[in-house]
Design an enzyme around this catalytic site. Structure first.
Site, short mmCIF file in Angstrom:
data_model
loop_
_atom_site.label_atom_id
_atom_site.label_comp_id
_atom_site.label_asym_id
_atom_site.label_seq_id
_atom_site.Cartn_x
_atom_site.Cartn_y
_atom_site.Cartn_z
N GLY A 105 -1.54 28.35 -47.80
CA GLY A 105 -1.48 28.11 -49.24
C GLY A 105 -2.58 27.18 -49.72
N GLY A 109 -6.75 32.45 -48.05
CA GLY A 109 -6.30 33.83 -47.85
C GLY A 109 -5.31 33.98 -46.70
N SER A 110 -4.47 32.96 -46.50
CA SER A 110 -3.55 33.02 -45.35
C SER A 110 -2.54 34.17 -45.50
CB SER A 110 -2.82 31.69 -45.16
OG SER A 110 -2.21 31.29 -46.36
N SER A 111 -2.05 34.42 -46.70
CA SER A 111 -1.05 35.48 -46.84
C SER A 111 -1.68 36.85 -46.56
CB SER A 111 -0.37 35.45 -48.21
OG SER A 111 -1.31 35.68 -49.22
N ALA A 113 -4.25 37.40 -44.55
CA ALA A 113 -4.52 37.50 -43.11
C ALA A 113 -3.23 37.77 -42.33
CB ALA A 113 -5.20 36.23 -42.62
N ASP A 154 -9.03 38.84 -51.08
CA ASP A 154 -8.46 38.31 -49.83
C ASP A 154 -8.15 39.41 -48.83
OD1 ASP A 154 -8.61 36.02 -51.28
OD2 ASP A 154 -6.55 35.36 -50.89
O1 PMV Z 1 -7.72 29.94 -54.43
P1 PMV Z 1 -7.99 31.39 -54.18
O2 PMV Z 1 -8.72 31.64 -52.92
O3 PMV Z 1 -6.82 32.27 -54.41
O4 PMV Z 1 -9.10 31.83 -55.23
C1 PMV Z 1 -8.89 31.97 -56.59
C2 PMV Z 1 -10.17 32.48 -57.16
C3 PMV Z 1 -10.21 32.50 -58.67
O5 PMV Z 1 -11.50 32.95 -59.03
C4 PMV Z 1 -10.00 31.12 -59.27
C5 PMV Z 1 -9.15 33.44 -59.24
C6 PMV Z 1 -9.37 34.90 -58.95
O6 PMV Z 1 -8.38 35.67 -59.05
O7 PMV Z 1 -10.49 35.33 -58.66
#
Ligand code: PMV
Length: 323
Positions: A105, A109-111, A113, A154
């Site tokens: 969290g 991108g843990s979920s 992966a 992700d």
């Molecule tokens: O925190 P992460 O890895 O879920 O990244 C969010 C990236 C944003 O650009 C802030 C939102 C998105 O959906 O692209």
């Protein structure tokens, strides 16, 4: 039968937040992620272990299927695992151990992966070997079901690996390059809320459209130049652009005192370029450290949980260890 699968996590190297406004961004799969080990059993028990969160549960298959009701009142990393298990029919039970070798969290991108590695292992075990495109598609639909919304980044990174340039039309294009990307990832252990942070940037944009428009355009130019820097192997330029991107993210209001501290500490110890990664408001920074990474790692990890990684050319993979 024993199956081992791995799927990488990801960092956003450039362009988080502005990607929401169809500006380019660069995401990198990292060689830290989620390991899954599946061992077949001679009964019809499914025994799930997720050591990272001290989770352990035994369930019984019903005619080869796991019947599972998704409860959206408490979203947990195990939901992704159950969603995947319930996709297939099995001839027998199995032990499934999911080892999350990165921060949970924290925007890595843990979920995705977890979903992708579990999907690869279980598809193989149930005799439904899936193509990478099928894995990316199914994993994304699971993310959408559980999270309500999910960008394809992700799940794509966990599935295909490598470095991806997300262009103005949201197409994901692999970047061809052969420079090394030694990175430190430090975690401030405060969770940022992606939805709220995206909304706060929108709010600023609506309040000061002309100002934010320039900040967005500047960030887009950073991502475009960074793609060239990667392709040319220009390390100094890459580092400079990361530092510029950090300043622009600060101007968008998604930086925090803790993230700033991690960024400046890493630069003080010798990282060439550092910035927050993902939505900000908490979570992680990435520090590009082409020289003396061991030294910077020792210093930074005394202050914040930190790991060393580099890009993972490979996406998800699995091997059958013994039949
Ligand atoms: O925190 P992460 O890895 O879920 O990244 C969010 C990236 C944003 O650009 C802030 C939102 C998105 O959906 O692209």
């Amino acid at each position: 039968m024993k199956i081992k699968a791995f799927a990488p996590g990801k960092i956003i190297l450039f362009g988080e937040h502005t990607v929401v406004y169809n500006k380019p961004a660069i995401a990198v799969a990292i060689n830290r992620g989620v390991d899954v080990t599946l061992t077949s059993r001679s009964d019809d028990i499914v025994n799930i272990n997720v050591e990272t969160i001290n989770y352990s549960k035994k369930l019984k298959l019903n005619n080869g299927k796991l019947v599972y009701e998704y409860d959206d009142s408490q979203k947990q990393i195990t939901d992704y695992i159950y969603e995947v298990i319930s996709l297939f029919e099995y001839e027998g039970g199995f032990d499934l151990s999911v080892d999350i070798k990165m921060y949970l969290g924290a925007g890595l991108g843990s979920s995705a992966a977890v979903t992708v590695s579990t999907l690869k292992a279980l598809a193989l075990y149930s005799g439904n070997d899936l193509s990478l495109d099928e894995i990316a598609k199914i994993a994304r639909s699971i993310e959408i079901k559980i999270q309500g919304a999910a960008s394809p980044i992700d799940t794509a990174m966990s599935t295909y690996g490598g470095i991806i340039y997300i262009d103005e039309n949201s197409n994901l294009n692999p970047i061809d390059f052969d420079m090394k990307l030694p990175l430190l990832v430090s975690n401030c252990e405060i969770a940022g809320n992606t939805g709220k942070l995206v909304a706060s940037v929108r709010n600023k944009y609506e309040k000061y459209p002309e100002v934010l428009e320039h900040i967005f355009t500047a960030t887009a130019n950073v991502a475009i130049d960074a793609k060239k820097a990667l392709e040319d192997g220009n390390s100094q330029k890459l580092a400079d652009l990361m530092n510029i991107n950090q300043g622009l993210l600060d101007a968008m209001g998604v930086n925090t005192a803790e993230l700033s501290d991690m960024v400046y500490q890493s630069r003080k110890f010798g990282s060439a370029g550092s910035k927050l990664t993902g939505s900000g408001g908490g979570g992680c920074i990435i520090a590009y450290t082409p020289d003396d990474i061991d030294y910077v790692y020792v210093k930074l990890s005394k202050l914040y949980p930190t790991f060393m990684c580099e890009q993972s050319q490979s996406g998800v993979y699995a091997e059958i260890i013994d039949e």
